[in-house]
Design an enzyme around this catalytic site. Structure first.
Site: not given
Length: 382
Positions: A252, A374, A166
């Site tokens: 998320s 995130e 990520r």
């Protein structure tokens, strides 16, 4: 170019979590040339600027954004074939899931497990999007990039983007515009004529393999992988769906933490953990006059084994259940998955941030782990 007054005027209109105030200027170029010119003008103004794709990974404050927001609406896919591979050049504004659907329909494998991820293709390398055993890094060849610092346009190979879990150089230090993305996928046409179906890449995620009734490493029809991934995402509220209140989110909200192996041993035995591959270090040549083979190697880099944890497990075992919300708040933890924070109706960006801070504090107090957000936070801080 879409006129500014014809486009939505607030971040709440432009993002999937439906929070945020009005940008001072809002522009929406639809062609590659318009996009580059618009972005260059925004940079030259010296004012704040923000690039926005599908708005699925952005949480904005409700105050006015004192700058220019450029919505990337470019579309288009070009294809080059080479033996059993296809090279795609995809415009940054192409919706990611539309791209995946197209590749599955064409029998091109490599990103089928990334079905259902919202947002635009140009944003995909920033986060190195991934799900169900696939990552963009597995298929990304290069990006067409307009550099903010130098003003130069260049092709950057994927190997230079420092793609990780990520993350990428685009997220940490390299500022600019992703004009287009270049992908390499497998063309299954030849084998499909023999096997009777276009098959996926070998499955790498146990949950997906179980849902398909096969084993990790097996290959199954591309359409089956896509349909199953969409079903799994929908069950977690991770699929854009106007009829699902849990879908009013940024997906998320926290990444799965990566910690040292030694730290992971301080957690309860039941805490899920996945060992990561050891980093590859370059070979070093040490002159004999500098080292005689006795004692520690001078300048040696210690390799620390790393482990990935489950953020959802940490949240749930810190006492935060699905559907949790702070008193009086319109922000809540998803009723389907503790990794998502949702806007239950009229929530402000600050209410989302307050809930995120509370989750962080509970997990840190219970386990000593600081969860990292995130989404991109605009005018908000944790």
């Amino acid at each position: 170019m879409v006129p500014a007054d014809a486009a939505p005027t607030t971040f709440a209109d432009l993002t999937t979590i439906r929070t945020g105030g009005r940008p001072l200027f809002l522009l929406a170029p639809e062609t590659e040339d318009e996009l580059i010119e618009t972005v260059q003008d925004a940079w030259a103004s010296g004012e704040d600027w923000l690039l926005l794709g599908g708005g699925s990974n952005t949480v904005a404050a409700d105050t006015e954004f004192d700058g220019t927001v450029v919505r990337v609406l470019t579309r288009g896919i070009t294809v080059e074939r080479s033996a059993d591979r296809v090279i795609l050049r995809v415009q940054a504004g192409e919706p990611w899931d539309d791209l995946v659907a197209h590749t599955v329909a064409q029998g091109w494998s490599g990103i089928e497990a990334l079905s259902g991820i919202p947002g635009s293709t140009g944003a995909a390398p920033v986060q190195n999007i991934g799900a169900y055993g696939q990552e963009l890094a597995n298929s990304l060849v290069a990006i067409d990039f307009l550099d903010y610092e130098s003003g130069e346009r260049r092709r950057i190979p994927a190997a230079e983007l420092e793609l990780g879990y990520r993350t990428s150089l685009l997220k940490h230090g390299l500022r600019g515009l992703v004009v287009a993305v270049e992908l390499e996928l497998w063309d299954t046409e030849a084998e499909a004529s023999v096997l009777g179906a276009a098959l996926s890449r070998p499955l790498a995620f146990p949950q997906l393999a179980d849902a398909l009734g096969v084993h990790v490493g097996d290959r199954v029809p591309l359409a089956d992988v896509r349909a199953t991934v969409l079903r799994l995402r929908a069950a977690k509220g991770m699929l854009l769906n106007p009829g699902d209140p849990d879908a009013t989110s940024a997906g998320s909200f926290f990444t799965n933490p990566i910690v040292s192996l030694s730290f992971s041993r301080t957690l309860p035995e039941s805490a899920p953990r996945w060992p990561l591959d050891d980093p590859e270090l370059p070979d070093r040549v040490i002159p004999l006059e500098d080292y005689y083979g006795i004692g520690p190697v001078p300048g040696a880099v210690e390799v620390v084994p790393l482990v990935k944890l489950s953020a959802a497990w940490l949240i749930e075992h810190a006492g935060i259940s699905r559907g949790f919300r702070l008193p009086g708040s319109r922000a809540a933890v998803s009723s389907k998955h503790t990794l998502a924070l949702t806007n239950t109706g009229g929530a402000s960006g600050e209410e989302i941030a307050q809930l995120a801070r509370f989750v962080q504090q509970r997990v840190q107090a219970e386990f000593g782990v600081i969860l990292q957000p995130e989404p991109v936070l605009v005018g908000l801080g944790l």
